[in-house]
Design a protein around this motif. Sequence first.
Motif, PDB file in Angstrom:
ATOM      1  N   SER A 223      -9.368  -0.206  -5.345  1.00 58.78           N
ATOM      2  CA  SER A 223      -8.211  -0.402  -4.472  1.00 58.78           C
ATOM      3  C   SER A 223      -7.176  -1.275  -5.158  1.00 58.78           C
ATOM      4  CB  SER A 223      -8.636  -1.051  -3.146  1.00 58.78           C
ATOM      5  OG  SER A 223      -9.170  -2.342  -3.369  1.00 58.78           O
ATOM      6  N   SER A 224      -5.925  -1.044  -4.814  1.00 55.27           N
ATOM      7  CA  SER A 224      -4.828  -1.859  -5.336  1.00 55.27           C
ATOM      8  C   SER A 224      -3.757  -1.972  -4.262  1.00 55.27           C
ATOM      9  CB  SER A 224      -4.239  -1.234  -6.605  1.00 55.27           C
ATOM     10  OG  SER A 224      -3.704   0.050  -6.331  1.00 55.27           O
ATOM     11  N   THR A 225      -3.230  -3.180  -4.097  1.00 54.57           N
ATOM     12  CA  THR A 225      -2.161  -3.430  -3.134  1.00 54.57           C
ATOM     13  C   THR A 225      -1.124  -4.337  -3.775  1.00 54.57           C
ATOM     14  OG1 THR A 225      -3.682  -3.249  -1.255  1.00 54.57           O
ATOM     15  CG2 THR A 225      -1.574  -4.326  -0.861  1.00 54.57           C
ATOM     16  N   ASN A 248       4.594  -3.551   1.656  1.00 53.51           N
ATOM     17  CA  ASN A 248       3.259  -3.356   1.093  1.00 53.51           C
ATOM     18  C   ASN A 248       3.089  -1.926   0.585  1.00 53.51           C
ATOM     19  OD1 ASN A 248       2.410  -6.021   2.042  1.00 53.51           O
ATOM     20  ND2 ASN A 248       2.391  -5.109   4.074  1.00 53.51           N
ATOM     21  N   SER A 250       0.127   0.496  -1.355  1.00 61.31           N
ATOM     22  CA  SER A 250      -1.291   0.501  -1.707  1.00 61.31           C
ATOM     23  C   SER A 250      -1.710   1.860  -2.247  1.00 61.31           C
ATOM     24  CB  SER A 250      -2.154   0.141  -0.492  1.00 61.31           C
ATOM     25  OG  SER A 250      -2.106   1.161   0.481  1.00 61.31           O
ATOM     26  N   SER A 252      -5.650   3.681  -3.370  1.00 61.21           N
ATOM     27  CA  SER A 252      -7.092   3.455  -3.465  1.00 61.21           C
ATOM     28  C   SER A 252      -7.830   4.769  -3.669  1.00 61.21           C
ATOM     29  CB  SER A 252      -7.614   2.754  -2.203  1.00 61.21           C
ATOM     30  OG  SER A 252      -7.449   3.579  -1.062  1.00 61.21           O
TER      31      SER A 252
END
Length: 562
Positions: A223-225, A248, A250, A252
């Motif tokens: 995951s990346s945010t 935001n 994201s 994933s």
Amino acid sequence: IYKIYTNELEGSYLKVGDRLSESNLELESERAASILRNNGYYGFTKNYFFYYADTTSAQDGALLSVVLENYTRNEAPSAARQHTAYTIGSVAIEPQGNLRVKESFLKYLNQIESNSLYNESAINNSYQRFTSNRLFSSVNIEMTPRDSSYVDCKILLSPSKLQSIGFNLEGSVNSTGLFGVNPTVSYTNKNLFGGGEYLTLGIGGNYQFMIKDPKHTTEFSLSSTLSLPRFLLLPSRYFSGPVLPKTNLSLSFNSQKRPEYERSILSTSYGYSWNHSQNLRFQWYPFRINAVNVFDMDEAFFSSLSSSYLQYTYQSHLDIGGGVNMLYTTAPETNPKRSYFYARFQGDISGNILSMLDGGLSKNSSGKRLIFKVPYAQYARGELSLVQTSFFGREKKMSLAARLLGGVGYSYGNSEALPLEQRFYAGGANSLRGWHSRTVGPGNSQLDPSFKIANQTGDMHLEANLELRFPIFSVLNSALFADAGNVWNLSEGFDDTFSFKNLSKSLAFSWGLGLRLDVTMLLIRVDLGIKGYDPAQMAWRKPNEWFAPNGYTIHFGVGYPF
């Protein structure tokens, strides 16, 4: 000063006809002093106000005079000096250490303007904007009078730890020998591009197995945010409050391998988060995509599913929609040490915009419209959690925490059932602790023998939890808890369908004892959950069955369950 004060009389604590009280006089002094500090009067205090009450001129009342002096209540008249409105002189923002931050970002955070009238609210607002960014460990705003009419401002910023690595581990084992391990590792960078951009990367997994049994389930996730401290597409002047809005983004990936099938999910989302007030927070995701691919399906398992309704939940699909999260809390601090309440709502809706294109989309053999050769999901889903934690006892070290949780999802249009990843489940370290995750329900259902590792889910979820937390000694605490709830399906004609008539017979109940190691920044938890009422058996378990096979579950976790 008289004009400034009289223009703000609407909010006064002193009203004709009210009872004369010392506390209201003090509150009015503080209110009036704050008004003047917001209008240039640097260093102005409530002690410049004097009150004189004439009780002889009015029957059963008093004529109250509010007098502003040039000296304070604890000074002699000889100390009198003129009240002067100050103007902001120079404004210097000085990052300390090796902190590298874009000057444009620092100016965006700062609300104190040179050559403007001194305003205490602008200073407090700037302080909160700097501290809410998580980039600075401390913020110090120094105001220094230059002469009788100017005050200079210096903002000193000490950097926090900009990069960190975190680790979390949850686990459980029940009396049948089913083990579950859920480790996660995360990396954070609070200043990725020099403008307070907050990056989070995560690697997680889940492994469920039984000793001497080759069948198991594995799950792996990336995951990346990226959180940007501004509201993209809208001017920053609309967000001049004390807490910065965030944009935001994201991305994933999740891979699951079970004995019955394999599944991969690629997800991305774009959204915003902001604080309406100190106690009310919002997240809005106008756009999100889940691309779900189910493959290597065991044909015997798929055929064993009792209806096309259940079979539909295990098919590849595209989920395109949006969602909103709302949180109201009476204690906005991270680790409250006082009684507090919070309410959290999460809502999702999917497929409605795509349904407008149905006329131009192809169909599969079941009549479902296709996007990139897979059907798109169409549903609405909502979940509400209410939590009250009350501290009591000596030094307020004991607490009673209660939670009510409810959720429901409804599929329509292009979907026969909720996608599997949107369905509800119960059991686990933060739910019905007498059961392993996904091993209870729906309704009075037995464990589905089609699954080598249980995967019981439903369209609806109700749960209530009660936990008494108390200290033992030093950093070792304990808890007694009770959990009740279950999941159900909404489709009619099945034993697991929700009905108020059968509700009492389909509610699972468990209770137990937990140990907690609380080292302030980290709480490690071990809970022993014992089954009380088992809806699959429609019977209460007797004391001699509590520690029998399939009678209890041990959970390991980090942090409180709610």
